[in-house]
Design a protein around this motif. Sequence first.
Motif, PDB file in Angstrom:
ATOM      1  N   ILE A  18       2.651   5.164  -2.077  1.00 21.34           N
ATOM      2  CA  ILE A  18       2.248   4.968  -0.944  1.00 21.34           C
ATOM      3  C   ILE A  18       1.191   4.934  -2.440  1.00 21.34           C
ATOM      4  CG2 ILE A  18       0.652   5.889   0.271  1.00 21.34           C
ATOM      5  CD1 ILE A  18       2.590   6.687   1.621  1.00 21.34           C
ATOM      6  N   ASN A  88       5.321  -3.355   7.301  1.00 26.58           N
ATOM      7  CA  ASN A  88       5.512  -1.926   6.608  1.00 26.58           C
ATOM      8  C   ASN A  88       6.642  -1.642   7.063  1.00 26.58           C
ATOM      9  OD1 ASN A  88       5.188   0.402   5.513  1.00 26.58           O
ATOM     10  ND2 ASN A  88       3.505   0.935   6.504  1.00 26.58           N
ATOM     11  N   HIS A  90       7.649   1.222   5.124  1.00 24.98           N
ATOM     12  CA  HIS A  90       7.950   2.065   4.792  1.00 24.98           C
ATOM     13  C   HIS A  90       9.070   3.426   5.028  1.00 24.98           C
ATOM     14  CE1 HIS A  90       6.945   6.248   2.063  1.00 24.98           C
ATOM     15  NE2 HIS A  90       6.521   5.320   1.122  1.00 24.98           N
ATOM     16  N   ILE A 110      -5.620   4.585   4.070  1.00 20.67           N
ATOM     17  CA  ILE A 110      -5.060   5.347   2.834  1.00 20.67           C
ATOM     18  C   ILE A 110      -6.634   4.722   2.156  1.00 20.67           C
ATOM     19  CG2 ILE A 110      -3.824   4.725   1.432  1.00 20.67           C
ATOM     20  CD1 ILE A 110      -1.101   3.773   3.216  1.00 20.67           C
TER      21      ILE A 110
END
Length: 219
Positions: A18, A88, A90, A110
């Motif tokens: 990340i 995304n 992830h 983030i």
Amino acid sequence: MREVQLKWLPETVAHSDIGLITKVAKMYEVVAHLEVTKDGVRQLVKIDFYDDKGPEDLHDIPFLKMEGAMLPHPLPGIGGDGYIVVWNNHPLSVAAINFDSLHVIPPYVIGENGVQITIRGLPEGVSGFLKAARIMLPPDNVNVVDIAEIEDSIRKILTPKQLEIAVLAVRAGYYETPRKISKKELSELSEIPRSTLQEHLAKAEAALVEWAVKTHLSK
């Protein structure tokens, strides 16, 4: 129903995948989830790029795909800021999706302060996701909240009328930015004199702020 706040400190984020986002953007705020599937999430992101970075640099992040601008907003350029649409996938995002009755609540950021997300769902789903998170990216802090306890506390500190008006105000968009309804319009909608409505709202707001501060300080 349970709500859990998970926090990862900046140093933890920096040593994870990340952290690739924090090398491209000063701030990456997920404003909304536009589409949620078992394979990933389409996100509306408010982003502030570093001076020498731009949208194309997001393509170097394996779990992100920059899909384009969020019309009518223009696509930000190098060193710019604005809104973009991102896909995304992830592993942590996919894990959250694949637990039944579990939702990640935007907005979340983030950035230089790390990452903090809030998840909400049934106890078994929350427990399963926490186990997965501790394997993939162990959070530095986990705060578990029982929604039923919060609701019970709120009912104790507000009178039925204060709660009724507060709920109406929230649903009508009174606390949104910008406001979707004025006090005058809220008064007409609730059929309560404006002065009385204002008094109920002021007392409800004061009681909730006092409760929130005392709850925070007691932790």
